[in-house]
Design an enzyme around this catalytic site. Structure first.
Site, PDB file in Angstrom:
ATOM      1  CD  GLU A  65     -16.471 -55.462   8.128  1.00  0.00           C
ATOM      2  OE1 GLU A  65     -16.492 -54.680   7.171  1.00  0.00           O
ATOM      3  OE2 GLU A  65     -15.453 -56.108   8.474  1.00  0.00           O
TER       4      GLU A  65
ATOM      5  CB  CYS B 192     -17.648 -58.023   5.593  1.00  0.00           C
ATOM      6  SG  CYS B 192     -16.084 -58.572   6.313  1.00  0.00           S
TER       7      CYS B 192
ATOM      8  CG  HIS C 294     -12.396 -59.241   6.991  1.00  0.00           C
ATOM      9  ND1 HIS C 294     -12.730 -58.677   5.784  1.00  0.00           N
ATOM     10  CD2 HIS C 294     -11.231 -59.912   6.778  1.00  0.00           C
ATOM     11  CE1 HIS C 294     -11.819 -58.975   4.883  1.00  0.00           C
ATOM     12  NE2 HIS C 294     -10.897 -59.733   5.465  1.00  0.00           N
TER      13      HIS C 294
ATOM     14  CB  CYS D  81     -14.591 -56.666   1.748  1.00  0.00           C
ATOM     15  SG  CYS D  81     -14.788 -58.094   2.858  1.00  0.00           S
TER      16      CYS D  81
END
Length: 154
Positions: free
Chosen positions: A54, A85, A52, A82
């Site tokens: 992040e 993360c 992801h 999420c």
């Protein structure tokens, strides 16, 4: 630079993700007003569910700073983080998280739950949501609309 300026940098990362067919989410890590890490969603291309935006930005910042802890750093991300993360953000000891669009399905900075205010966890970042939310949300909406159209036309 302002929060909006740094979110603009995260949006540039998100556009890069979108150009590669990835969900357009981007992030930057900032220390003392300087970007020390950049990242965009890459789980499809990297065949990695943890890739992801992040996480990519945190990895880049950790390498740049030579430390897996990132105290004093801020994370700017175009979409509410999420659970995965948010866990990485907490473990990195990020002091402040700024996000653009809310994520009503998987966001854990207040939309579904709020992990950042969970008192049983040992690290708490300051969270600011809604910075350039319309622009961040529109980028995502346009991406998914184009994907639906492509599926319908196939």
């Amino acid at each position: 630079m302002s929060d909006e300026d740094f979110m603009g940098e995260a949006l540039a990362q998100a556009r890069e993700a979108g150009s590669l067919g990835e969900v357009p989410v981007g992030a930057v890590v900032v220390l003392n007003g300087v970007i020390v890490g950049r990242g965009f969603n890459q789980p499809i291309g990297r065949h990695d569910p943890t890739a992801h935006a992040e996480v990519q930005a945190l990895r880049a910042a950790a390498q740049a700073l030579g430390n897996y802890r990132l105290p004093g750093c801020e994370l700017f991300v175009t979409l509410e983080p999420c659970a995965m993360c948010s866990g990485a953000i907490m473990h990195a000891r990020i002091g402040r998280v700024v996000f653009g669009a809310r994520d009503p399905k998987t966001g854990v900075a207040g939309s579904v739950i709020d992990l950042f205010s969970e008192t049983r966890l040992n690290h708490h970042a300051q969270v600011v949501g809604g910075v350039l939310a319309d622009e961040c949300g529109q980028l995502l909406s346009s991406f998914f609309a184009a994907r639906r159209n492509k599926t319908l036309l196939a």
